[in-house]
Design a protein around this motif. Sequence first.
Motif, PDB file in Angstrom:
ATOM      1  N   ARG A 274       0.820  -1.216   0.000  1.00 53.30           N
ATOM      2  CA  ARG A 274       0.000   0.000   0.000  1.00 53.30           C
ATOM      3  C   ARG A 274       0.852   1.263   0.000  1.00 53.30           C
ATOM      4  O   ARG A 274       0.576   2.214  -0.725  1.00 53.30           O
ATOM      5  CB  ARG A 274      -0.929  -0.011   1.223  1.00 53.30           C
ATOM      6  CG  ARG A 274      -2.088  -0.986   1.115  1.00 53.30           C
ATOM      7  CD  ARG A 274      -3.151  -0.682   2.170  1.00 53.30           C
ATOM      8  NE  ARG A 274      -2.631  -0.817   3.518  1.00 53.30           N
ATOM      9  CZ  ARG A 274      -2.682  -1.934   4.243  1.00 53.30           C
ATOM     10  NH1 ARG A 274      -3.227  -3.026   3.718  1.00 53.30           N
ATOM     11  NH2 ARG A 274      -2.201  -1.958   5.471  1.00 53.30           N
ATOM     12  N   TRP A 275       1.904   1.298   0.825  1.00 51.82           N
ATOM     13  CA  TRP A 275       2.770   2.478   0.852  1.00 51.82           C
ATOM     14  C   TRP A 275       3.504   2.654  -0.465  1.00 51.82           C
ATOM     15  O   TRP A 275       3.700   3.780  -0.935  1.00 51.82           O
ATOM     16  CB  TRP A 275       3.756   2.370   2.009  1.00 51.82           C
ATOM     17  CG  TRP A 275       3.153   2.765   3.320  1.00 51.82           C
ATOM     18  CD1 TRP A 275       2.779   1.952   4.330  1.00 51.82           C
ATOM     19  CD2 TRP A 275       2.842   4.098   3.737  1.00 51.82           C
ATOM     20  NE1 TRP A 275       2.253   2.671   5.376  1.00 51.82           N
ATOM     21  CE2 TRP A 275       2.281   3.997   5.039  1.00 51.82           C
ATOM     22  CE3 TRP A 275       2.970   5.341   3.161  1.00 51.82           C
ATOM     23  CZ2 TRP A 275       1.862   5.108   5.757  1.00 51.82           C
ATOM     24  CZ3 TRP A 275       2.565   6.458   3.877  1.00 51.82           C
ATOM     25  CH2 TRP A 275       2.006   6.340   5.147  1.00 51.82           C
TER      26      TRP A 275
ATOM     27  N   CYS B 187       2.428   1.756  -3.427  1.00 49.59           N
ATOM     28  CA  CYS B 187       1.461   2.278  -4.398  1.00 49.59           C
ATOM     29  C   CYS B 187       1.197   3.761  -4.159  1.00 49.59           C
ATOM     30  O   CYS B 187       1.077   4.547  -5.113  1.00 49.59           O
ATOM     31  CB  CYS B 187       0.161   1.481  -4.313  1.00 49.59           C
ATOM     32  SG  CYS B 187       0.307  -0.235  -4.863  1.00 49.59           S
ATOM     33  N   ALA B 188       1.120   4.178  -2.891  1.00 54.35           N
ATOM     34  CA  ALA B 188       0.885   5.595  -2.601  1.00 54.35           C
ATOM     35  C   ALA B 188       2.044   6.456  -3.080  1.00 54.35           C
ATOM     36  O   ALA B 188       1.846   7.531  -3.680  1.00 54.35           O
ATOM     37  CB  ALA B 188       0.665   5.780  -1.096  1.00 54.35           C
TER      38      ALA B 188
END
Length: 381
Positions: free
Chosen positions: A96-97, A99-100
């Motif tokens: 997730r990080w 992708c952010a």
Amino acid sequence: MTDQPAAPQPVPDPAAPAPAETRAVSGAPAPAEAPAAPAAPAAPALPESGETPEAAQTPGTQEAQEPPESLATPESLETPEEQAARRTRRRKAAVRWSCAVLVFALAGTGAAMAVTTPERTDIPGLATANDGRYTFPPLTLPPLPSGKAAPDRKGKVLHYADLRYLLLPAPKEAGGSVTAPVFPVPTATPSASSSATPSDAPSASPTPSASATPSASATPSASAASSASAGTALASWVPCDAILAEQKDPAKSRGLLLQNVCRAATVREWTASDGTRTQIRLLRFGSSTEGWDTFSSLRSDSPAKAAPDAKTAPHSDWDTVDGVDVTLKDSPETAGKGVPTTRLAYLSASDVVAVITMTNPQGVPTSAFRQVVTLQSDLLA
């Protein structure tokens, strides 16, 4: 002597064991001895070097000791299933990080490209306010005839390119095109016998001829007008004495052209959307000396009819073009904020003389006048 009383003898305890010697004499068996009390542990001696008791212990003792349950790590208390779930959560958080971070990087790159790719004037909020300058097509120098050199900055080499291609094209604000012109292959220099070519010398009549009056023969023809509207289209040849109609003393200017033998002339005119009318006239002579003599007389002894009382204007802060001499004049008539209604510029570049006239009842913008003079100087340099 008095007898001293004898000291009382201790009465033997019947429960106490008899001495070993008595038991041995009497032959009675010796009672079993009671177990000895455990000795108290001796306190460990501190080493002389001042080390703590923990440091004085042997290495094997520390390794043998196990940490208490209160100091155990959570991982050591988790089951394999819990450890696997925890690793899965960590991997998902890392994804997730990542992708952010990728989304922010792409957004920043896109924003940078959106700002830097287009012209700054096309971006809302960054466009420069119009200061009166025009939009011209890219300047392109015409090709030279075979075996001819470009004019040098010392005036020793003449202009051999077609004089009509050295005229500044009309700007976009006057209906001109912003596309660079395409020049044909240069041909031989026009001869004097051709009707479309300039005359070898101006008319010698004592009074201004028909071509000197503001008639169809003196002003640019219909083809010249269409050329001005087309912007980058080819301008037309005009007689050298066509400039006499713009002078306050035509007879004096005619003698100047006869003395220096003007070889060719061309003109371009346009009126921009701001109401400023611009005229650029080029005159070619046989040598740089003749061109300089005409330039000196026009700027000092031949006042223009549009502004006969024009005064020389300073231009020390202008960007000078090497090889081109410039003289500027402003009319005493001014509009709002003291802007002259007529401005003149005289240029000398080797054998070519240029006369630029810009008029506007509302005042000729300084930026537009400076732009036209500079660009025309670039083409002649």
